[in-house]
Scaffold this motif. Structure first.
Motif, mmCIF file in Angstrom:
data_model
loop_
_atom_site.group_PDB
_atom_site.id
_atom_site.type_symbol
_atom_site.label_atom_id
_atom_site.label_comp_id
_atom_site.label_asym_id
_atom_site.label_seq_id
_atom_site.Cartn_x
_atom_site.Cartn_y
_atom_site.Cartn_z
ATOM 1 N N GLU A 112 0.817 10.914 3.209
ATOM 2 C CA GLU A 112 0.836 9.499 2.797
ATOM 3 C C GLU A 112 -0.272 8.718 3.491
ATOM 4 O OE1 GLU A 112 4.577 7.385 2.805
ATOM 5 O OE2 GLU A 112 5.661 9.273 2.567
ATOM 6 N N VAL A 115 -3.520 9.305 1.728
ATOM 7 C CA VAL A 115 -3.585 8.509 0.490
ATOM 8 C C VAL A 115 -3.883 7.050 0.807
ATOM 9 C CG1 VAL A 115 -2.263 7.675 -1.489
ATOM 10 C CG2 VAL A 115 -2.093 10.070 -0.819
ATOM 11 N N LEU A 138 0.175 13.283 -4.168
ATOM 12 C CA LEU A 138 1.263 12.505 -4.768
ATOM 13 C C LEU A 138 2.350 13.416 -5.331
ATOM 14 C CD1 LEU A 138 -0.744 9.681 -6.594
ATOM 15 C CD2 LEU A 138 0.586 9.496 -4.484
ATOM 16 N N CYS A 148 5.276 6.294 -6.039
ATOM 17 C CA CYS A 148 3.941 5.683 -5.909
ATOM 18 C C CYS A 148 3.416 5.326 -7.293
ATOM 19 C CB CYS A 148 2.994 6.652 -5.211
ATOM 20 S SG CYS A 148 3.601 7.320 -3.664
ATOM 21 N N LEU A 152 -0.310 5.508 -9.056
ATOM 22 C CA LEU A 152 -0.473 6.437 -10.177
ATOM 23 C C LEU A 152 -1.055 5.746 -11.399
ATOM 24 C CD1 LEU A 152 2.684 8.725 -9.963
ATOM 25 C CD2 LEU A 152 0.324 9.500 -10.153
#
Length: 567
Positions: A112, A115, A138, A148, A152
């Motif tokens: 995470e 990201v 993800l 998320c 996305l």
């Protein structure tokens, strides 16, 4: 030696020593040079450049070095610290993300964090590799229950504009992620990826092609040129394709109702040469679509001889439901597994099929809970096939408690509009509704779309009349859903129904969906020539010439009012 050179050496070792089956030579890990390299990285982890650190981590993970070892713990800890301090470039983040995803239990928090750092950069400027890494991350975090969708949505939008730049591997990975992430709303992206995948079909690995096929099935995509690409690729590659990939291709064709003769012919040849190496599930996956789509390849004789030989040697290895599906598919195309039906109808097999204890003294209820209606319909149809088409069979019979009275209509419900038009035409032809009945349940498992009764002289009888019935006409109103896609080939379940109705004494007349192509023109318009009512007249009445888009000259059929009224 610099850390970059040392990490490059580790990467080269991992490329040479690791294949699809893992480490080729486990003894290599005890090599003095290799151990010295590892010791250098363990001691100097905090002094390594980002590139050296992450390349070494990637190589060691590929070499299956224990993640709990001191070496791996230090490299992972150093990577996470630099991530937390924001010292990693976009390329470094991708490398770390790829490495973590290779671990059996990657830290979801670290993924995470990767990201989050990547989001700080302009997402519109991400490279295809960066996009793919984020999709994979993800995909992993969603398995942990993280949502998320906002990210996305942005990612899907950006990816749509980079589809043309994606390699076969990237297309496969992204489609797989969209399936796992349930991105059913990203239909524009899915469609673009599926269309783009067409040109990559010859270059996909087996695993990549399976991912693409699964995406086509999950999202309901049906691209004709993709099927054409498969038709070109599969026959040339059948000898080298993994059996699981061939199974997925057949599953795709079966689910999409695509009767591709080039693919099916190639798979038949592949089965003949490699059946002994297939698992029981793969055997079923190769063969069942032939029955469902009602197709016998040119090599049918050799194909079913090979299947019989395999069944003789491996019958006990098949799961009960798999074996039933396999043998049922055979009878759909008039290949009768006589030598194995005694097993199917035996109390022992039926108990295994319903999942009850293998104790022959167990009392089975009238409708065993482990047998659903579809399974019992398959058993009933197998028994009916033996009775009608294999009178020489002398093995066990199927007990009545395992039989159903009506066949479930999986694909066979007629099109409402077509059905209405046919009934309107019949009403014009027969003048009164009492002379034909629709959706008639027979005592023999099947439901007849429309039934008409005739006496010995060919006069129409009211459907309610039970005596003096000399002939029964069964009109099969065959909508598109009873045919293979873009084909005039009936599905196996409809073909066996019409075959059995004939054997039961019905005069079967097929009314194809092509008549519906007449659009606004009423069927009754073509009923102009008074002739006596026979099955031939109905056949002419409903026959449609696809090539000329008009009824054949001799198709008009009708009845004199006197004959309709029986006078």
């Amino acid at each position: 030696m610099s850390d970059t050179m040392a990490s490059g050496a580790l990467q080269r070792i991992s490329e040479v020593e690791v294949d699809d089956n893992g480490l080729k030579n486990p003894g290599m890990l005890e090599n003095e040079v290799f151990r010295a390299l590892c010791f250098q990285f363990e001691l100097e982890s905090s002094k390594l450049s980002n590139t050296g650190l992450l390349n070494a981590l990637q190589a060691l993970i590929k070499l299956r070095i224990d993640p709990q070892s001191t070496l791996m713990t230090r490299l992972l800890s150093e990577s996470e610290e630099r991530l937390g301090r924001g010292q990693l470039t976009a390329e470094n983040l991708c490398a770390l993300g790829e490495s973590l995803l290779e671990l059996e239990s990657p830290s979801c928090a670290t993924l995470e964090q990767i990201v989050n750092h990547m989001q700080e950069r302009d997402i519109e400027r991400w490279s295809p590799r960066e996009i793919v890494i984020v999709y994979k991350i993800l995909q992993e975090t969603v398995r942990e229950g993280k949502q998320c969708q906002n990210l996305l949505n942005r990612l899907n939008s950006v990816t749509l504009h980079t589809v043309s730049q994606l390699s076969p591997n990237f297309v496969s990975v992204i489609l797989n992620s969209l399936v796992v992430l349930h991105q059913t709303q990203a239909i524009s992206l899915v469609t673009a990826l599926c269309k783009h995948s067409v040109k990559h079909v010859p270059y996909f690995t087996d695993h990549e092609l399976v991912n693409v096929l699964e995406a086509f099935l999950y999202f309901g995509q049906k691209v004709q040129i993709f099927t054409q690409a498969l038709e070109s690729h599969v026959p040339k590659s059948i000898c080298t394709m993994h059996p699981q990939t061939v199974s997925k291709v057949m599953h795709y064709c079966c689910k999409k109702m695509i009767l591709s003769k080039p693919i099916f012919d190639a798979v038949a040849e592949g089965f003949i040469s490699s059946a002994d190496r297939l698992s029981t599930d793969q055997i079923a996956a190769y063969i069942i679509p032939f029955g469902i789509l009602n197709y016998l390849p040119p090599s049918a004789a050799s194909l079913f001889r090979k299947l019989e030989a395999v069944l003789h040697t491996r019958l006990r290895h098949f799961q009960p439901h798999t074996l039933l599906n396999l043998l049922h598919s055979c009878v759909l195309i008039q290949r009768y597994p006589i030598n194995f039906l005694s097993k199917i109808f035996s109390p022992y097999f039926l108990q295994k099929l319903q999942g009850t204890p293998e104790n022959l003294n167990v009392v089975v209820s009238a409708q065993p809970p482990g047998l659903n209606r579809v399974v019992m319909s398959q058993l009933t149809q197998l028994f009916l096939t033996v009775t009608l088409e294999c009178p020489f069979y002398e093995g066990p019979k199927l007990l009545s408690k395992y039989q159903v009275k009506a066949c479930p209509t999986l694909h066979s419900s007629p099109d409402v509009h077509l059905f209405k038009r046919v009934k309107t035409g019949l009403l014009y032809l027969l003048k009164k509704r009492i002379y034909f009945a629709s959706e008639v349940s027979t005592p023999y498992f099947y439901v007849v779309d429309i039934e008409i009764k005739l006496d010995e002289e060919g006069l129409v009888l009211p459907v309610a009349q039970l005596d003096e019935v000399h002939k029964r006409i069964a009109l099969c109103v065959d909508s598109r859903n009873r045919f293979c896609a873009h084909s005039h080939n009936l599905l196996g379940e409809e073909a066996i129904k019409q075959r059995h109705l004939q054997l039961l004494g019905y005069e079967v007349v097929q009314v194809s969906h092509c008549i519906y192509k007449l659009g606004r023109f009423p069927v009754s318009k073509y009923l102009t020539k008074p002739v006596s009512l026979t099955a031939v007249d109905f056949q002419s009445f409903f026959w449609y010439d696809h090539s000329s888009c008009s009824f054949l000259n001799n198709t008009a059929s009708a009845l004199n009012n006197n004959r309709i009224n029986g006078s």
